[in-house]
Design a protein around this motif. Structure first.
Motif, PDB file in Angstrom:
ATOM      1  N   GLN A   9      21.037  64.278  80.905  1.00  0.00           N
ATOM      2  CA  GLN A   9      21.380  64.618  79.526  1.00  0.00           C
ATOM      3  C   GLN A   9      22.762  64.120  79.114  1.00  0.00           C
ATOM      4  O   GLN A   9      23.176  64.307  77.967  1.00  0.00           O
ATOM      5  CB  GLN A   9      21.303  66.139  79.328  1.00  0.00           C
ATOM      6  N   GLY A  10      23.472  63.509  80.038  1.00  0.00           N
ATOM      7  CA  GLY A  10      24.795  62.984  79.709  1.00  0.00           C
ATOM      8  C   GLY A  10      25.877  64.043  79.607  1.00  0.00           C
ATOM      9  O   GLY A  10      26.950  63.785  79.063  1.00  0.00           O
ATOM     10  N   ASP A  11      25.622  65.258  80.131  1.00  0.00           N
ATOM     11  CA  ASP A  11      26.608  66.342  80.017  1.00  0.00           C
ATOM     12  C   ASP A  11      27.903  66.009  80.755  1.00  0.00           C
ATOM     13  O   ASP A  11      29.003  66.283  80.263  1.00  0.00           O
ATOM     14  CB  ASP A  11      26.016  67.648  80.565  1.00  0.00           C
ATOM     15  N   LEU A  12      27.789  65.409  81.929  1.00  0.00           N
ATOM     16  CA  LEU A  12      28.980  65.084  82.699  1.00  0.00           C
ATOM     17  C   LEU A  12      29.793  63.996  82.000  1.00  0.00           C
ATOM     18  O   LEU A  12      31.025  64.070  81.921  1.00  0.00           O
ATOM     19  CB  LEU A  12      28.594  64.627  84.101  1.00  0.00           C
ATOM     20  N   ILE A  13      29.092  63.001  81.480  1.00  0.00           N
ATOM     21  CA  ILE A  13      29.787  61.922  80.767  1.00  0.00           C
ATOM     22  C   ILE A  13      30.551  62.485  79.572  1.00  0.00           C
ATOM     23  O   ILE A  13      31.711  62.129  79.331  1.00  0.00           O
ATOM     24  CB  ILE A  13      28.779  60.857  80.301  1.00  0.00           C
ATOM     25  N   ARG A  14      29.919  63.380  78.821  1.00  0.00           N
ATOM     26  CA  ARG A  14      30.593  63.964  77.658  1.00  0.00           C
ATOM     27  C   ARG A  14      31.809  64.787  78.086  1.00  0.00           C
ATOM     28  O   ARG A  14      32.855  64.749  77.442  1.00  0.00           O
ATOM     29  CB  ARG A  14      29.614  64.832  76.860  1.00  0.00           C
ATOM     30  N   ALA A  15      31.644  65.537  79.178  1.00  0.00           N
ATOM     31  CA  ALA A  15      32.758  66.365  79.643  1.00  0.00           C
ATOM     32  C   ALA A  15      33.954  65.513  80.058  1.00  0.00           C
ATOM     33  O   ALA A  15      35.107  65.894  79.847  1.00  0.00           O
ATOM     34  CB  ALA A  15      32.296  67.237  80.817  1.00  0.00           C
ATOM     35  N   LYS A 198      23.235  60.701  71.069  1.00  0.00           N
ATOM     36  CA  LYS A 198      21.940  60.379  71.672  1.00  0.00           C
ATOM     37  C   LYS A 198      20.938  59.890  70.641  1.00  0.00           C
ATOM     38  O   LYS A 198      19.974  59.213  70.986  1.00  0.00           O
ATOM     39  CB  LYS A 198      21.385  61.616  72.381  1.00  0.00           C
ATOM     40  N   ASP A 199      21.155  60.226  69.362  1.00  0.00           N
ATOM     41  CA  ASP A 199      20.169  59.922  68.329  1.00  0.00           C
ATOM     42  C   ASP A 199      20.567  58.781  67.407  1.00  0.00           C
ATOM     43  O   ASP A 199      19.756  58.344  66.589  1.00  0.00           O
ATOM     44  CB  ASP A 199      19.915  61.174  67.472  1.00  0.00           C
ATOM     45  N   ILE A 200      21.810  58.297  67.510  1.00  0.00           N
ATOM     46  CA  ILE A 200      22.272  57.329  66.533  1.00  0.00           C
ATOM     47  C   ILE A 200      21.499  56.023  66.615  1.00  0.00           C
ATOM     48  O   ILE A 200      21.271  55.352  65.595  1.00  0.00           O
ATOM     49  CB  ILE A 200      23.796  57.088  66.687  1.00  0.00           C
ATOM     50  N   GLU A 201      21.071  55.640  67.820  1.00  0.00           N
ATOM     51  CA  GLU A 201      20.258  54.424  67.965  1.00  0.00           C
ATOM     52  C   GLU A 201      18.977  54.547  67.149  1.00  0.00           C
ATOM     53  O   GLU A 201      18.551  53.593  66.492  1.00  0.00           O
ATOM     54  CB  GLU A 201      19.935  54.186  69.442  1.00  0.00           C
ATOM     55  N   LYS A 202      18.373  55.717  67.198  1.00  0.00           N
ATOM     56  CA  LYS A 202      17.140  55.939  66.440  1.00  0.00           C
ATOM     57  C   LYS A 202      17.398  55.861  64.940  1.00  0.00           C
ATOM     58  O   LYS A 202      16.593  55.302  64.187  1.00  0.00           O
ATOM     59  CB  LYS A 202      16.550  57.312  66.810  1.00  0.00           C
ATOM     60  N   GLU A 203      18.528  56.422  64.500  1.00  0.00           N
ATOM     61  CA  GLU A 203      18.862  56.391  63.075  1.00  0.00           C
ATOM     62  C   GLU A 203      19.052  54.958  62.591  1.00  0.00           C
ATOM     63  O   GLU A 203      18.562  54.581  61.520  1.00  0.00           O
ATOM     64  CB  GLU A 203      20.147  57.191  62.822  1.00  0.00           C
ATOM     65  N   ILE A 204      19.771  54.155  63.362  1.00  0.00           N
ATOM     66  CA  ILE A 204      20.021  52.769  62.978  1.00  0.00           C
ATOM     67  C   ILE A 204      18.726  51.964  62.980  1.00  0.00           C
ATOM     68  O   ILE A 204      18.458  51.166  62.070  1.00  0.00           O
ATOM     69  CB  ILE A 204      21.052  52.133  63.925  1.00  0.00           C
ATOM     70  N   ALA A 205      17.905  52.162  64.002  1.00  0.00           N
ATOM     71  CA  ALA A 205      16.632  51.456  64.078  1.00  0.00           C
ATOM     72  C   ALA A 205      15.739  51.804  62.882  1.00  0.00           C
ATOM     73  O   ALA A 205      15.025  50.942  62.355  1.00  0.00           O
ATOM     74  CB  ALA A 205      15.918  51.798  65.392  1.00  0.00           C
ATOM     75  N   GLU A 206      15.800  53.066  62.450  1.00  0.00           N
ATOM     76  CA  GLU A 206      15.003  53.491  61.294  1.00  0.00           C
ATOM     77  C   GLU A 206      15.458  52.786  60.012  1.00  0.00           C
ATOM     78  O   GLU A 206      14.642  52.336  59.210  1.00  0.00           O
ATOM     79  CB  GLU A 206      15.124  55.008  61.129  1.00  0.00           C
TER      80      GLU A 206
END
Length: 285
Positions: A9-15, A198-206
């Motif tokens: 989920q990328g929790d460690l990267i965000r932390a 996590k969702d911005i790629e989907k927004e741009i693709a849309e």
């Protein structure tokens, strides 16, 4: 020695990244504020045109059979616009990205109103909040902005939410100009904070997919407008600050203080009423 870590989920990267990012936001905000306060005249900025000048050039109804679409997207910040452009170019589109100067403060009701083809917009204060009006109409309401465009453009224009664009639906639309709206990026950013990463790629693709559908559906000229950008928010302390003394309005992005009272905080003269200081906090979402 290196060790693999399970972090789906990328929790460690965000932390790990969040403290560095928040420090960068602070430095960016302080540097930007200092540069803005030192600038005696915003008209001296020549590398980017005021958004009202750009907006005034794109709302003309197309002549003959050529049609165009105008997309009003909330919070499509500059780097995301570049991403959209790059993806469209890969599909063979010719794209131009033009940065513009937004009016301060960069709130949606002001930014979206300034994208309209009109010069009579007034911004003031009512009930401790900003009001945006023109000829008595409250332009902070999307419905009133659309109503104005309907009156301005007449039967030559049609209006849709971007999410409702489909190839089949476009076949039934005969308007020379199609005006579309989307708040998805802004709403998701406010609701999810850092989760929007996590969702911005989907927004741009849309956005890219909808533009391709519009071109294939008979709208070869596409103009994409936006009102402001955003910073990734971690919530909590990043958006809090103490209201300056005597502020008549205090928002997470700005405050208004009468010049007769004054302030020790960084401030610029307010565009809409020179009797007030627009007080600037550190960088905000």
């Amino acid at each position: 020695t290196a060790q693999a870590v399970d972090d789906p989920q990328g929790d460690l990267i965000r932390a790990l990244a969040l403290p560095v990012y928040n420090e960068w936001i602070g430095k960016l905000g302080r540097s930007f504020t200092q540069a803005l306060v030192r600038m005696p005249d915003f008209n001296a900025i020549t590398k980017a045109s005021p958004v009202k000048h750009i907006a005034a050039t794109i709302w003309s109804v197309p002549s003959r059979q050529r049609r165009k679409a105008i997309l009003c997207l909330d919070a499509l910040r500059y780097d995301l616009a570049l991403d959209v452009a790059l993806r469209l170019e890969r599909f063979g589109f010719v794209v131009q990205v033009r940065p513009c100067l937004a009016d301060l403060p960069t709130k949606t009701e002001i930014g979206m109103s300034r994208l309209l083809p009109r010069e009579d917009i007034q911004v003031g204060v009512s009930g401790g909040a900003l009001s945006v009006t023109a000829q008595g109409k409250d332009l902070s309401l999307k419905s009133n902005r659309i109503e104005y465009l309907k009156q301005k453009l007449g039967k030559d224009a049609a209006f849709l939410d971007l999410k409702d664009v489909t190839a089949a639906g476009l076949k039934a639309i005969k308007a020379k100009m199609l005006v579309l709206f989307s708040r998805d990026i802004d709403l998701n950013g406010e609701a999810k904070g850092l989760g929007i990463v996590k969702d911005i790629e989907k927004e741009i693709a849309e956005i890219v997919q909808k533009i391709r559908v519009l071109v294939q559906g008979g709208y070869p000229d596409i103009h994409v407008l936006t009102d402001h950008g955003f910073l990734l928010g971690s919530g909590g302390e990043q958006t809090k600050w103490d209201a300056p003394p005597s502020a008549i309005v205090c928002d997470r992005r700005f405050a208004l203080v009468p010049k007769a009272v004054g302030t020790d905080l960084p401030a610029v003269s307010w565009l809409w009423d020179e009797d007030f200081w627009l007080v600037l906090p550190p960088a905000r979402t």
